[in-house]
Motif scaffolding. Structure first.
Motif, PDB file in Angstrom:
ATOM      1  N   ASN A 123     -10.881 -25.443  11.765  1.00 23.07           N
ATOM      2  CA  ASN A 123     -10.354 -24.114  12.055  1.00 23.07           C
ATOM      3  C   ASN A 123      -8.850 -24.264  12.301  1.00 23.07           C
ATOM      4  O   ASN A 123      -8.436 -24.923  13.262  1.00 23.07           O
ATOM      5  N   LEU A 124      -8.046 -23.676  11.452  1.00 20.17           N
ATOM      6  CA  LEU A 124      -6.596 -23.833  11.564  1.00 20.17           C
ATOM      7  C   LEU A 124      -6.056 -23.307  12.887  1.00 20.17           C
ATOM      8  O   LEU A 124      -5.020 -23.769  13.366  1.00 20.17           O
ATOM      9  N   ASP A 125      -6.751 -22.370  13.497  1.00 21.93           N
ATOM     10  CA  ASP A 125      -6.314 -21.839  14.793  1.00 21.93           C
ATOM     11  C   ASP A 125      -6.249 -22.916  15.867  1.00 21.93           C
ATOM     12  O   ASP A 125      -5.569 -22.743  16.886  1.00 21.93           O
ATOM     13  N   ASP A 126      -6.967 -24.020  15.659  1.00 21.93           N
ATOM     14  CA  ASP A 126      -7.026 -25.084  16.672  1.00 21.93           C
ATOM     15  C   ASP A 126      -5.799 -25.981  16.674  1.00 21.93           C
ATOM     16  O   ASP A 126      -5.668 -26.835  17.559  1.00 21.93           O
ATOM     17  N   TYR A 127      -4.895 -25.803  15.693  1.00 15.51           N
ATOM     18  CA  TYR A 127      -3.788 -26.745  15.513  1.00 15.51           C
ATOM     19  C   TYR A 127      -2.444 -26.094  15.820  1.00 15.51           C
ATOM     20  O   TYR A 127      -2.231 -24.909  15.558  1.00 15.51           O
ATOM     21  N   ASP A 128      -1.549 -26.910  16.367  1.00 15.10           N
ATOM     22  CA  ASP A 128      -0.257 -26.418  16.840  1.00 15.10           C
ATOM     23  C   ASP A 128       0.907 -26.766  15.919  1.00 15.10           C
ATOM     24  O   ASP A 128       1.997 -26.204  16.074  1.00 15.10           O
ATOM     25  N   ALA A 129       0.710 -27.687  14.987  1.00 16.31           N
ATOM     26  CA  ALA A 129       1.795 -28.106  14.098  1.00 16.31           C
ATOM     27  C   ALA A 129       1.197 -28.728  12.840  1.00 16.31           C
ATOM     28  O   ALA A 129       0.047 -29.191  12.846  1.00 16.31           O
ATOM     29  N   LEU A 130       2.001 -28.742  11.789  1.00 16.70           N
ATOM     30  CA  LEU A 130       1.572 -29.264  10.487  1.00 16.70           C
ATOM     31  C   LEU A 130       2.520 -30.360  10.034  1.00 16.70           C
ATOM     32  O   LEU A 130       3.750 -30.198  10.099  1.00 16.70           O
ATOM     33  N   ALA A 131       1.971 -31.475   9.563  1.00 19.76           N
ATOM     34  CA  ALA A 131       2.760 -32.582   9.027  1.00 19.76           C
ATOM     35  C   ALA A 131       2.255 -32.914   7.627  1.00 19.76           C
ATOM     36  O   ALA A 131       1.030 -33.017   7.421  1.00 19.76           O
ATOM     37  N   ILE A 132       3.180 -33.083   6.679  1.00 20.52           N
ATOM     38  CA  ILE A 132       2.789 -33.351   5.285  1.00 20.52           C
ATOM     39  C   ILE A 132       3.651 -34.471   4.710  1.00 20.52           C
ATOM     40  O   ILE A 132       4.869 -34.308   4.564  1.00 20.52           O
ATOM     41  N   PRO A 133       3.051 -35.604   4.365  1.00 19.65           N
ATOM     42  CA  PRO A 133       3.796 -36.648   3.660  1.00 19.65           C
ATOM     43  C   PRO A 133       3.885 -36.332   2.171  1.00 19.65           C
ATOM     44  O   PRO A 133       3.055 -35.594   1.627  1.00 19.65           O
ATOM     45  N   GLY A 134       4.882 -36.902   1.516  1.00 17.86           N
ATOM     46  CA  GLY A 134       5.006 -36.740   0.078  1.00 17.86           C
ATOM     47  C   GLY A 134       4.146 -37.734  -0.677  1.00 17.86           C
ATOM     48  O   GLY A 134       3.312 -38.438  -0.094  1.00 17.86           O
ATOM     49  N   GLY A 135       4.349 -37.787  -1.992  1.00 12.12           N
ATOM     50  CA  GLY A 135       3.573 -38.680  -2.834  1.00 12.12           C
ATOM     51  C   GLY A 135       4.184 -38.761  -4.227  1.00 12.12           C
ATOM     52  O   GLY A 135       5.298 -38.272  -4.454  1.00 12.12           O
ATOM     53  N   PHE A 136       3.430 -39.341  -5.147  1.00 13.42           N
ATOM     54  CA  PHE A 136       3.951 -39.590  -6.497  1.00 13.42           C
ATOM     55  C   PHE A 136       3.166 -38.821  -7.551  1.00 13.42           C
ATOM     56  O   PHE A 136       1.938 -38.760  -7.498  1.00 13.42           O
ATOM     57  N   GLU A 137       3.912 -38.267  -8.499  1.00 11.58           N
ATOM     58  CA  GLU A 137       3.278 -37.578  -9.626  1.00 11.58           C
ATOM     59  C   GLU A 137       2.339 -38.515 -10.372  1.00 11.58           C
ATOM     60  O   GLU A 137       1.253 -38.111 -10.814  1.00 11.58           O
ATOM     61  N   GLU A 138       2.736 -39.791 -10.497  1.00 11.29           N
ATOM     62  CA  GLU A 138       1.912 -40.769 -11.210  1.00 11.29           C
ATOM     63  C   GLU A 138       0.566 -41.001 -10.524  1.00 11.29           C
ATOM     64  O   GLU A 138      -0.386 -41.459 -11.155  1.00 11.29           O
ATOM     65  N   ALA A 139       0.490 -40.693  -9.243  1.00 10.12           N
ATOM     66  CA  ALA A 139      -0.768 -40.828  -8.496  1.00 10.12           C
ATOM     67  C   ALA A 139      -1.474 -39.480  -8.359  1.00 10.12           C
ATOM     68  O   ALA A 139      -2.386 -39.330  -7.543  1.00 10.12           O
ATOM     69  N   ASP A 140      -1.031 -38.485  -9.143  1.00  5.20           N
ATOM     70  CA  ASP A 140      -1.635 -37.140  -9.167  1.00  5.20           C
ATOM     71  C   ASP A 140      -1.427 -36.367  -7.868  1.00  5.20           C
ATOM     72  O   ASP A 140      -2.243 -35.505  -7.512  1.00  5.20           O
ATOM     73  N   PHE A 141      -0.351 -36.649  -7.161  1.00  2.00           N
ATOM     74  CA  PHE A 141      -0.080 -35.976  -5.898  1.00  2.00           C
ATOM     75  C   PHE A 141      -0.083 -34.459  -6.023  1.00  2.00           C
ATOM     76  O   PHE A 141      -0.625 -33.743  -5.164  1.00  2.00           O
TER      77      PHE A 141
END
Length: 201
Positions: free
Chosen positions: A64-82
């Motif tokens: 449930n997204l309401d339970d979370y206070d912040a969002l963190a997103i790492p990047g990735g590589f197109e070659e790995a289908d990110f």
């Protein structure tokens, strides 16, 4: 307790994810002990950029997204289908949710392109991966962001974006400060060895 959602796309770069797990892990044990991080993906098992796999704590459908206070997103590589996951509507809707509630969003390197694709960066300052003749900053501009090409880190209200893996720890430290205090950040940096024990930052 503040809860951080570490949103992982298949093909994510493991180092960029690990800065969040380390910084918030240190805070849980050695800091104010008031943050907890949970990894979430669109699949039972996710592959990392460099070919090994990880199992997230939860699948997106289980939380449930309401339970979370912040969002963190790492990047990735197109070659790995990110971008298959990073541009998926389920993934983008998470970003829209956090931004609509003005909760902190921390995106490293090309994770900014997910933010751009979601529409939350239209008319806002941001950056993403930079290397000569690489198309990522132009791609972010095409999503409507104001790309600050000479900045390695850009903060616009509740969102931080960055230009490379070299910025990853600084992005994680920014997020920790947003969720705790400057003094707590200094404590964690000191305990992790980034500051001398007698430093005033």
């Amino acid at each position: 307790m503040k809860k951080i959602l570490l949103l992982l796309a298949d093909g994510f770069e493991s180092y960029e994810a690990s800065v969040f797990t380390d910084v918030f892990g240190w805070n849980l044990y050695e800091g104010n002990r008031q943050t907890e991080l949970f990894s979430v993906g669109l699949h039972d098992t996710l592959k990392c950029t460099w070919g090994y796999s990880c199992v997230p704590n939860y699948q997106l459908s289980e939380i449930n997204l309401d339970d979370y206070d912040a969002l963190a997103i790492p990047g990735g590589f197109e070659e790995a289908d990110f971008y298959a996951d990073a541009f998926d509507e389920q993934f983008l809707n998470v970003i829209r949710y956090f931004d609509s509630r003005n909760k902190p969003i921390a995106a490293i390197c090309v994770a900014a392109l997910s933010l751009g694709k979601s529409g939350v960066l239209k008319g806002r300052s941001a950056t993403t991966y930079y290397y000569p003749n690489n198309p990522r900053q132009k791609q972010l501009e095409d999503f409507g962001a104001i790309v600050l090409k000479k900045k390695s880190i850009v903060v616009d209200r509740n969102i931080i974006t960055s230009s490379s893996p070299a910025t990853a720890l600084d992005v994680a430290f920014w997020l920790l400060e947003q969720l705790t205090t400057t003094q707590n950040l200094i404590n964690i940096k000191t305990r992790m060895g980034f500051l001398a024990p007698d430093s005033d930052e």
